[in-house]
Write an enzyme that holds these catalytic residues in place. Structure first.
Site, PDB file in Angstrom:
ATOM      1  N   PHE A 101      -8.907   2.231   1.400  1.00 19.13           N
ATOM      2  CA  PHE A 101      -9.481   3.484   0.111  1.00 19.13           C
ATOM      3  C   PHE A 101      -8.804   3.146  -1.366  1.00 19.13           C
ATOM      4  CE2 PHE A 101      -9.903   5.001   4.547  1.00 19.13           C
ATOM      5  CZ  PHE A 101     -11.924   5.914   3.796  1.00 19.13           C
ATOM      6  N   ASP A 102     -10.314   2.962  -2.205  1.00 19.97           N
ATOM      7  CA  ASP A 102      -9.593   4.024  -3.817  1.00 19.97           C
ATOM      8  C   ASP A 102      -9.518   4.700  -4.243  1.00 19.97           C
ATOM      9  OD1 ASP A 102      -9.610   3.389  -6.513  1.00 19.97           O
ATOM     10  OD2 ASP A 102     -11.075   3.874  -5.816  1.00 19.97           O
ATOM     11  N   LEU A 103      -8.392   5.052  -5.009  1.00 19.64           N
ATOM     12  CA  LEU A 103      -8.241   6.935  -4.756  1.00 19.64           C
ATOM     13  C   LEU A 103      -9.130   7.208  -5.972  1.00 19.64           C
ATOM     14  CD1 LEU A 103      -6.046   9.171  -4.688  1.00 19.64           C
ATOM     15  CD2 LEU A 103      -4.585   8.411  -6.155  1.00 19.64           C
ATOM     16  N   ASP A 104      -9.328   6.975  -7.289  1.00 18.23           N
ATOM     17  CA  ASP A 104     -10.059   7.794  -8.311  1.00 18.23           C
ATOM     18  C   ASP A 104     -11.360   7.532  -7.879  1.00 18.23           C
ATOM     19  OD1 ASP A 104      -7.276   8.581  -9.720  1.00 18.23           O
ATOM     20  OD2 ASP A 104      -7.476   7.123 -10.971  1.00 18.23           O
ATOM     21  N   ILE A 157     -13.206   0.510   0.304  1.00 20.68           N
ATOM     22  CA  ILE A 157     -13.694   1.157  -0.042  1.00 20.68           C
ATOM     23  C   ILE A 157     -13.676   2.195  -0.913  1.00 20.68           C
ATOM     24  CG2 ILE A 157     -14.873   3.527   0.631  1.00 20.68           C
ATOM     25  CD1 ILE A 157     -12.881   2.529   3.429  1.00 20.68           C
TER      26      ILE A 157
END
Length: 229
Positions: free
Chosen positions: A8-11, A165
């Site tokens: 997973f990307d965060l921002d 993602i």
């Protein structure tokens, strides 16, 4: 083959960092005597590596970039870090996914790893992830392909079972570079045109669609979300 390794990307994917990032950039640019008409024009900083953004958007040289990054962190490390919010539905999605013993969840962000860990701990999300991977403060390992590669190598991730993602083209480009699948999310800061131009494996429009897609993936019941390119 179902996806069991979820990067997973965060921002813009799990949290909405708009206020903290844009105010930190505005603070840095003001220190550089660069006027910004509104915070909205700084949304483009959400997602890409910070140094790359300062270079691409304001044509700063190397010394100016380092100064701008230092100014950015003066604000971000104290205040901007927590001018953030978890997207509605994300916590429920992570609960759902982490309850499946086959799923392995990771963070793959271009944000400095030390800040990513603080944010996830602050919002009580860190326990969902096997590892939180970000860039170094000196800018090393900031490209998404490098971050994905680090996770794949150090956590022995099968490319066929791994998916990136994220909400920006850099997430999709990084996935292509490492020969893994990608899911572009349309609820973050990358427009549909930007995302589909990079030909992601899948495209979803909401957190709910993403949660359903990942949960149903084991059963291969996902044709309604498959992006036709």
């Amino acid at each position: 083959m179902p996806y069991t390794n979820l990067l997973f990307d965060l921002d813009g994917t799990l949290t909405d960092p708009k206020l903290g990032i844009t105010k930190s950039v505005q603070y840095a640019l003001d220190k550089m005597n660069i006027a910004v008409a509104s915070l909205e024009e700084l949304n483009k900083f959400i997602g890409p590596p910070l140094r790359v953004s300062f270079k691409d958007f304001y044509q700063l040289d190397e010394a100016q970039i380092e100064a701008a990054v230092d100014y950015y962190r003066e604000y971000f490390s104290v205040t901007g870090l927590f001018e953030n919010a978890v997207f509605p539905g994300v916590r429920e999605m992570l609960d759902r996914l982490s309850s499946d013993p086959q799923m392995r969840l990771f963070i793959a962000t271009s944000k400095a790893e030390v800040y990513a860990k603080q944010i996830l701990e602050h919002y009580e999300l860190s326990s969902y992830f096997e590892y939180i991977c970000g860039s170094e403060l000196d800018g090393a390992r900031s490209a998404k392909a490098e971050i994905i590669g680090y996770l794949m190598e150090n956590y022995n991730l099968d490319p066929d079972q791994t998916v990136m993602i994220g909400d920006r083209k850099h997430d999709i480009i990084g996935a292509h570079h490492q020969h893994i699948a990608s899911i572009a999310v349309g609820f973050g800061y990358g427009c549909e045109e930007e995302l589909t131009a990079e030909q992601p494996t899948h495209y979803v429009k909401s957190v709910e669609e993403l949660s359903d897609f990942l949960s149903l993936n084991h059963q291969q019941v996902n044709p309604f979300i498959q992006l036709q390119l």
